[in-house]
Design an enzyme around this catalytic site. Sequence first.
Site, short mmCIF file in Angstrom:
data_model
loop_
_atom_site.label_atom_id
_atom_site.label_comp_id
_atom_site.label_asym_id
_atom_site.label_seq_id
_atom_site.Cartn_x
_atom_site.Cartn_y
_atom_site.Cartn_z
N GLU A 253 37.46 37.69 47.08
CA GLU A 253 37.31 38.91 46.28
C GLU A 253 37.42 40.22 47.07
OE1 GLU A 253 33.81 38.42 43.79
OE2 GLU A 253 34.74 36.77 42.69
N GLU A 357 36.98 30.01 41.35
CA GLU A 357 35.54 30.30 41.20
C GLU A 357 35.20 30.64 39.76
OE1 GLU A 357 33.58 32.89 44.28
OE2 GLU A 357 32.37 33.45 42.54
#
Length: 512
Positions: A253, A357
């Site tokens: 991220e 995820e």
Amino acid sequence: MDWTSKLFAGLLLVIALSTARAANPCALREVSSDHLVCVCNATYCDTLDADTEVPSGQYVLFTTTKAGLRFAKSSGSLTPQAKAADVAFTLDPSSTQQTIIGYGGSFTDAAGINILSLSAPAQENFLRSYFSPEGIELNMGRVPIAGADFSTRPYTYDDVADDDDLSEFKLQPEDFQYKIPIIKRAMEMSRKSIKLLSAAWTSPTWMKTNNDFVGFSRLKEKYYQAWADYHVKFLNAYKEQALDFWAISTGNEPSNGIIPIMRFNSLGWSPASQSKWVAENLGPAIRNSPFNQTKILGLDDQRFMLPWWMTKMFENKDTYNYIDGIAVHWYWDNLLPPYLLTATHNNFPDKFILSTEACKGDRPWNYPKVALGSWSRSEDYMADIIQDMNHWVSGWVDWNLGLDMQGGPNWANNFVDAAVIVNKDADEFYKQPIFYAMGHFTKFVPEGSVHFTVEPSSKKGISTTAFTTPSGQSVVVLYNRRSSDKKVTVTHPEKGSVSITIPKNSYNTLLL
Ligand SMILES: *[C@@H]1O[C@H](CO)[C@@H](O)[C@H](O)[C@H]1NC(C)=O
Ligand SMILES: *[C@@H]1O[C@H](CO)[C@@H](O)[C@H](O)[C@H]1NC(C)=O
């Protein structure tokens, strides 16, 4: 066969039939109205049959319902003609799309801490639920490179300031306690080959512009090579522990280091700077190392960044050549059209897409963080996996394999939900509806299966997706989100038709 070998074969069959254990049913507990979990402890846990092959001319159906069925098994015969039904689905196995890489969960420090908080036999039941032939048989595991927020402290493998040549690089106690031994136990009990993928949440703070684990940051350019070398050192350190990684990503991220709303370990990148780093540092470091076969995954961030982030990164042809696949997280999927995935596939058809995820309870306003037994949270999993499978995604990896009753531990207090919740005080763990939603795929759709289209893909509240396994079996997942039972037919052009009733609020996997 002569009569002795016939007798011998018959004898083997009798032995096989008498030793084939019936699956253990779920020990259902009602946490509150409509909130059901399956309770496992040191002496009991629900299981699945190891064998998922169906004789020709037959079908087998596994059903999980909001009302409390978990992988309830029924079977029957295919018929040449479809009967009348509420919805008729037609399989088109010749319209093949992506090949499935697999399904998995994450070996975080938090997962390891929770698993080890159980008694030894309960730990065994936990891992068997996920990885053994009597479990849902995940074949992928995501492993943070050093610490993530689901650790009890922020750390990297080299927290010695200005250690430019990484001479102080070393694995940490968490690797030796919570990750390596647990990954190995999972691998030993699995009949599948478990693919490990990894991602770093942040570099050492001394490589960063803000000298901190969290917040707005960039990698200092003078450390671009050191940060690439750090990844090779990680692969090497795990290799020394006899663990090989199938893939690494360019970093978890990167948007968290640009828009630092979330106060946990992150490293910010722009697509242009990350592309430069991949082309000039990470790509060459990996491809010139003994880990030259390790896949490199780009993005590892939200769907809304597709396809523009990868388009920007792939302006550099070297980056394009180094990156094998595109990793995507699910966190805003309910607001985002799946067309973003199709567009990514259409732009870059030779790069696979992998969902790496997902979890529920992640929004600040989500309370409780752990909604024990929630069916609706499992529906978000089911809906998202179906949507991803129908839009070129080759695999789906959940976040923490297990969390505690609070949704942690997490050093940054970023507590969330998980498929399995551990109650160490009772030496129990709870398999939530999320666990079974994932199992409807993980158990029955092995690596190498090929996705194909079903017409219609969604009708009268029933969504569907389908695959052909490497052994030629058809697998159809049917999700009924409505509160009424539905008569359904599923027709395969060669194998025939199946007529079944799909219960209200249910997940179904049909094998034929
Ligand atoms: C473990 O679970 C089984 C099945 O629900 C139950 O019969 C048994 O009493 C439990 N053991 C303990 C120690 O709670
Ligand atoms: C990849 O690494 C292996 C192991 O070091 C080596 O034997 C092989 O030649 C390398 N392949 C390429 C294409 O560099």
